[in-house]
Design a protein around this motif. Structure first.
Motif, PDB file in Angstrom:
ATOM      1  N   UNK A 123       0.834  -1.204   0.000  1.00 49.24           N
ATOM      2  CA  UNK A 123       0.000   0.000   0.000  1.00 49.24           C
ATOM      3  C   UNK A 123       0.872   1.259   0.000  1.00 49.24           C
ATOM      4  N   UNK A 124       1.938   1.196  -0.826  1.00 48.14           N
ATOM      5  CA  UNK A 124       2.862   2.316  -1.024  1.00 48.14           C
ATOM      6  C   UNK A 124       3.619   2.703   0.246  1.00 48.14           C
ATOM      7  N   UNK A 125       3.712   1.756   1.192  1.00 43.97           N
ATOM      8  CA  UNK A 125       4.492   1.970   2.408  1.00 43.97           C
ATOM      9  C   UNK A 125       5.607   0.934   2.502  1.00 43.97           C
ATOM     10  N   UNK A 126       6.733   1.372   3.029  1.00 40.47           N
ATOM     11  CA  UNK A 126       7.840   0.446   3.304  1.00 40.47           C
ATOM     12  C   UNK A 126       7.647  -0.110   4.710  1.00 40.47           C
ATOM     13  N   UNK A 127       7.572  -1.428   4.832  1.00 38.71           N
ATOM     14  CA  UNK A 127       7.360  -2.068   6.128  1.00 38.71           C
ATOM     15  C   UNK A 127       8.444  -3.125   6.332  1.00 38.71           C
ATOM     16  N   UNK A 128       9.085  -3.073   7.493  1.00 43.06           N
ATOM     17  CA  UNK A 128      10.107  -4.067   7.832  1.00 43.06           C
ATOM     18  C   UNK A 128       9.474  -5.126   8.724  1.00 43.06           C
ATOM     19  N   UNK A 129       9.582  -6.382   8.313  1.00 42.50           N
ATOM     20  CA  UNK A 129       8.924  -7.477   9.026  1.00 42.50           C
ATOM     21  C   UNK A 129       9.958  -8.512   9.461  1.00 42.50           C
ATOM     22  N   UNK A 130      10.000  -8.787  10.764  1.00 48.39           N
ATOM     23  CA  UNK A 130      10.853  -9.863  11.261  1.00 48.39           C
ATOM     24  C   UNK A 130      10.132 -11.196  11.071  1.00 48.39           C
ATOM     25  N   UNK A 131      10.844 -12.175  10.504  1.00 48.90           N
ATOM     26  CA  UNK A 131      10.233 -13.478  10.224  1.00 48.90           C
ATOM     27  C   UNK A 131      11.075 -14.569  10.877  1.00 48.90           C
ATOM     28  N   UNK A 132      10.467 -15.308  11.778  1.00 49.48           N
ATOM     29  CA  UNK A 132      11.181 -16.362  12.496  1.00 49.48           C
ATOM     30  C   UNK A 132      11.810 -17.359  11.527  1.00 49.48           C
ATOM     31  N   UNK A 133      13.106 -17.577  11.675  1.00 53.92           N
ATOM     32  CA  UNK A 133      13.796 -18.607  10.905  1.00 53.92           C
ATOM     33  C   UNK A 133      14.055 -18.261   9.453  1.00 53.92           C
ATOM     34  N   UNK A 134      13.875 -17.002   9.063  1.00 55.69           N
ATOM     35  CA  UNK A 134      14.081 -16.635   7.659  1.00 55.69           C
ATOM     36  C   UNK A 134      15.562 -16.672   7.305  1.00 55.69           C
ATOM     37  N   UNK A 135      15.883 -17.475   6.304  1.00 54.73           N
ATOM     38  CA  UNK A 135      17.260 -17.555   5.815  1.00 54.73           C
ATOM     39  C   UNK A 135      17.348 -17.322   4.312  1.00 54.73           C
ATOM     40  N   UNK A 136      16.260 -17.604   3.598  1.00 52.51           N
ATOM     41  CA  UNK A 136      16.261 -17.500   2.136  1.00 52.51           C
ATOM     42  C   UNK A 136      16.419 -16.049   1.687  1.00 52.51           C
ATOM     43  N   UNK A 137      17.191 -15.861   0.616  1.00 52.62           N
ATOM     44  CA  UNK A 137      17.351 -14.535   0.017  1.00 52.62           C
ATOM     45  C   UNK A 137      16.264 -14.341  -1.045  1.00 52.62           C
ATOM     46  N   UNK A 138      15.425 -13.347  -0.839  1.00 53.90           N
ATOM     47  CA  UNK A 138      14.313 -13.075  -1.755  1.00 53.90           C
ATOM     48  C   UNK A 138      14.419 -11.629  -2.230  1.00 53.90           C
ATOM     49  N   UNK A 139      14.263 -11.419  -3.526  1.00 56.32           N
ATOM     50  CA  UNK A 139      14.384 -10.068  -4.090  1.00 56.32           C
ATOM     51  C   UNK A 139      13.267  -9.789  -5.074  1.00 56.32           C
ATOM     52  N   UNK A 140      12.562  -8.705  -4.867  1.00 59.16           N
ATOM     53  CA  UNK A 140      11.593  -8.144  -5.811  1.00 59.16           C
ATOM     54  C   UNK A 140      10.637  -9.184  -6.400  1.00 59.16           C
ATOM     55  N   UNK A 141       9.871  -9.779  -5.543  1.00 59.28           N
ATOM     56  CA  UNK A 141       8.860 -10.715  -6.028  1.00 59.28           C
ATOM     57  C   UNK A 141       7.676 -10.756  -5.065  1.00 59.28           C
ATOM     58  N   UNK A 142       6.683 -11.560  -5.416  1.00 55.88           N
ATOM     59  CA  UNK A 142       5.448 -11.655  -4.646  1.00 55.88           C
ATOM     60  C   UNK A 142       5.500 -12.880  -3.734  1.00 55.88           C
ATOM     61  N   UNK A 143       5.122 -12.692  -2.469  1.00 61.51           N
ATOM     62  CA  UNK A 143       5.143 -13.776  -1.489  1.00 61.51           C
ATOM     63  C   UNK A 143       3.868 -13.758  -0.651  1.00 61.51           C
ATOM     64  N   UNK A 144       3.636 -14.877   0.045  1.00 66.23           N
ATOM     65  CA  UNK A 144       2.650 -14.931   1.115  1.00 66.23           C
ATOM     66  C   UNK A 144       3.416 -14.991   2.433  1.00 66.23           C
ATOM     67  N   UNK A 145       2.981 -14.209   3.420  1.00 69.27           N
ATOM     68  CA  UNK A 145       3.607 -14.235   4.745  1.00 69.27           C
ATOM     69  C   UNK A 145       2.573 -14.730   5.747  1.00 69.27           C
ATOM     70  N   UNK A 146       2.953 -15.748   6.509  1.00 70.33           N
ATOM     71  CA  UNK A 146       2.036 -16.344   7.486  1.00 70.33           C
ATOM     72  C   UNK A 146       2.282 -15.708   8.856  1.00 70.33           C
ATOM     73  N   UNK A 147       1.182 -15.343   9.515  1.00 72.96           N
ATOM     74  CA  UNK A 147       1.222 -14.615  10.781  1.00 72.96           C
ATOM     75  C   UNK A 147       0.535 -15.442  11.866  1.00 72.96           C
TER      76      UNK A 147
END
Length: 743
Positions: free
Chosen positions: A211-235
């Motif tokens: 929504x045109x905002x920059x948001x920083x999200x901490x994700x437990x156990x994230x190790x994969x390098x992801x760049x400029x693509x679409x994802x689903x984030x589980x909360x």
């Protein structure tokens, strides 16, 4: 002894004072804590302040319920907690106290949120017959700001009593329309934040653009390098616990889109998953709106899942190659049964099949499409071939069109789109907008204006639902209404790729037929003068470069009645004209025209009663006869910015040059041009006018033809005759511009 008693008394008073002071502090802290708690969320109680929004689905709006709840709260404010006694009073106010069941307790006892939810659900069952209130699990992604909060489903409105949510908290809420009206409970349920654009990941954090905002999200156990693509984030329970990258991607050009689906070259039509989201990764990474999907010219990556588009990623800007023109049937986008013929051999594509058709053979797209087919017909002639509308016998009924034709079937009829290169499109525009007999330098200036204007319109997507950029009418630029001419084609070729730019961006090069001796700025349209429109200045077109005197109504009247003024476009028959009006004779038509224009843009039509109070267009019928017309305000270039029509019982103030021309045109009795020749017209040629009352109505003296903003075509021709180049002409009409090539 007496002294000792006095000392003891003093010590007692001091000790008492200290104790009272300490007690006041404790009470104050308690009150402060109670106040802050009552404004926040608790499982143990429901704040009184939450009730007005929760009850707003019935009887009253939120303000109405605030008054009711204050009354229930013993006439106090909206502070405090909901008690069983107040809940009982509320149910009585709703007249449903006999139908709602709950465990009776002391009237002073606080109602827990769980118990209130049971009661509230019963209230909804009884009173929310249209089921306007729903529940949803949401993630609050930001702090509330200006009564709005961002969630995984976009922005929701919030009542003032619920500005307490912390980022990343998860709740089940009550929703009405696009507003959170109540909180049911904290939820530990798993929530998926779908189709999120992840710019990058590093050290267990994902940088998200949403929504045109920059948001920083901490994700437990994230190790994969992801760049400029679409994802689903589980909360879950206030934390992002997993991220899933969407791997499937297709490439193609956007051919059409609407609110539900998008058509992609080579893949057909696909639906969206949720809202359409568009991101660009070249230059500054940012989220874009739908207007940036340049139909037919934009190569994009489409992230898909289960045959639905989850997001669009633009890795490069659109390359303007082709224009897609919706060919109108009079003013309608639909045709009953279009028939075509080609002057060269052509290939007809229907879905994945194709048919070779020889030159001269009739092509009837309706006969080629299956009744329920979602395919469209595309006709592509061989090199330099042209396509024509025709009758069933194959006789041509239109001028020839370069490029290809696409015919799509809609419930209302067939839509026809001509896809043609930008430069070949201009072959059909320049002679349709400016006579081929005009000077070469004027035609070149027109070509650059038309190219600039077309490029701007390509970026707007107004006809995306029809797989087109623009139409062929005066809504945009008149196209293919005059035969191509060697002279106008050469003007296009001589300026190939050249556009007008202002501050590095392609400028919307407005143009019109004839000036009154001066051009204008955006105020003629009752629009503010913004920096982006800084190139559209009011400039004199008098041959001696002098500024005419518009300092008073008398001065302007003398100027506009003077036929001997020498300007670059003074040879035009519409440089000066005269009109006779009788609005009293056609007051019904005038009032109807005012109503029509008010519907288009209400701010440009202001209605007042005789006492000066605001009225509506519906009141005009009771104002009586028209008793006067006068100019209240003019633009820098002399256009009437505000015209007042006075009635016996009120007045109407009209802004915007087109509104003035349209409304006055309804009472037009006679119109003569500069040479005194009578012409037929239902719209005044311009709003550069002076109005003089006469015995049987009004005489209007005017100058020019068109809106007056940008380039005067007849002025450009006069400048060309005076020896100015097309570059000089454009620099005169558009201030502070550069001429650059887009190829």
């Amino acid at each position: 002894m007496k002294k000792r008693r006095i000392e003891s008394k003093r010590q007692y008073i001091m000790l008492s004072g200290i104790i009272v002071f300490i007690l006041l502090i404790i009470v104050g802290i308690g009150v402060s804590r109670t106040k802050s708690v009552e404004q926040g969320y608790s499982e143990n109680y429901v704040a009184i302040g939450e009730l007005p929004s929760q009850m707003s689905f019935t009887y009253y709006d939120q303000q109405g319920w605030k008054d009711v709840i204050k009354e229930i709260n013993n006439g106090k404010n909206l502070k405090g907690k909901l008690t069983y006694g107040k809940m009982e009073d509320l149910l009585k106010k709703l007249s449903i106290d006999k139908y709602v069941t709950y465990e009776k307790k002391s009237k002073l006892k606080t109602v827990s949120r769980k118990e209130w939810n049971r009661v509230y659900e019963q209230i909804l069952d009884l009173l929310d017959v249209n089921q306007t209130v729903t529940t949803e699990n949401v993630i609050f992604l930001t702090q509330a700001k200006k009564q709005q909060i961002l969630t995984q489903e976009g922005y929701y409105q919030l009542p003032k009593a619920m500005n307490y949510f912390e980022p990343y908290a998860t709740y089940q809420v009550y929703l009405k329309d696009n507003e959170i009206i109540g909180v049911k409970e904290r939820t530990s349920k798993e929530i998926t934040w779908k189709n999120v654009f992840v710019h990058s990941t590093e050290k267990g954090k994902a940088q998200v653009l949403y929504e045109k905002q920059q948001i920083s999200v901490e994700i437990d156990g994230l190790e994969e390098s992801i760049t400029d693509t679409i994802c689903d984030i589980v909360w879950k329970q206030g934390k992002a616990v997993a991220i899933y990258k969407k791997e499937d991607m297709i490439q193609g050009k956007v051919l059409s889109f609407n609110e539900n689906q998008i058509e992609i070259s080579g893949y057909g039509t696909l639906e969206y998953e949720g809202k359409l989201k568009i991101y660009k990764t070249y230059g500054t990474v940012e989220q874009l709106d739908e207007s940036k999907l340049v139909i037919g010219n934009l190569q994009a990556d489409f992230v898909v899942a289960e045959k639905k588009v989850c997001g669009i990623i633009l890795k490069q800007p659109a390359e303007i190659e082709n224009v897609r023109v919706l060919l109108l049937n009079d003013s309608s986008p639909y045709r009953e049964n279009p028939v075509f013929v080609s002057d060269a051999d052509c290939t007809v594509f229907i879905g994945e099949s194709q048919v070779a058709v020889p030159a001269g053979q009739v092509i009837i797209p309706a006969a080629m499409l299956a009744p329920d087919s979602s395919d469209f017909v595309k006709i592509v002639p061989s090199e330099n071939g042209k396509l024509y509308f025709a009758n069933d016998a194959g006789e041509k009924t239109s001028l020839g069109y370069r490029g290809s034709m696409e015919i799509r079937k809609y419930s209302e009829g067939f839509g026809v789109v001509n896809e043609v290169s930008l430069e070949k499109y201009l072959y059909g525009v320049v002679p349709s907008e400016m006579p081929a007999s005009y000077e070469v330098e004027a035609l070149r200036a027109q070509a650059v204006c038309a190219r600039s204007y077309a490029c701007i319109q390509l970026m707007k997507g107004n006809y995306a639902a029809f797989a087109a950029n623009i139409d062929d009418s005066t809504n945009y630029q008149v196209y293919n209404q005059k035969e191509e001419d060697e002279k106008t084609n050469l003007a296009v070729d001589d300026t190939v790729g050249e556009v007008i730019k202002y501050n590095g961006e392609i400028a919307e090069a407005y143009y019109f037929s004839t000036s009154c001796g001066h051009t204008d700025n955006m105020s003629a349209w009752n629009l503010p003068e913004e920096e982006k429109d800084g190139y559209l200045k009011a400039v004199t077109l008098l041959n001696d470069e002098s500024e005419p005197d518009f300092s008073s109504e008398e001065a302007f009247s003398a100027f506009i009645q003077n036929k001997d003024i020498v300007a670059y476009d003074s040879e035009s028959q519409y440089f000066r004209w005269r009109a006779e009006l009788n609005p009293v004779e056609n007051i019904t038509g005038v009032n109807q025209a005012i109503s029509e224009r008010a519907q288009t843009n209400p701010t440009n039509i202001q209605v007042y009663k005789a006492d000066g109070s605001q009225a509506t267009v519906n009141d005009i019928s009771g104002f009586g006869n028209i008793i006067g017309m006068n100019v209240l305000e003019r633009s820098t270039g002399g256009c009437v910015k505000k015209l007042q029509i006075s009635y016996e019982q009120g007045n109407v103030q009209i802004m915007n040059e087109y509104n003035i021309r349209y409304i006055l045109g309804t009472s037009l009795k006679k119109l003569t041009n500069k040479d005194g020749k009578e012409v037929t017209m239902t719209l005044l040629p311009s709003a550069y006018i002076t109005i003089i009352p006469v015995e049987n109505g009004y005489v209007v003296y005017g100058g020019g033809y068109g809106h007056g903003i940008g380039m005067s075509q007849n002025g450009a021709n006069g400048m060309a005759k005076a020896g100015m180049s097309y570059m000089d002409i454009l620099m005169k009409f558009y201030q502070g511009i550069t001429i650059e090539n887009i190829y």
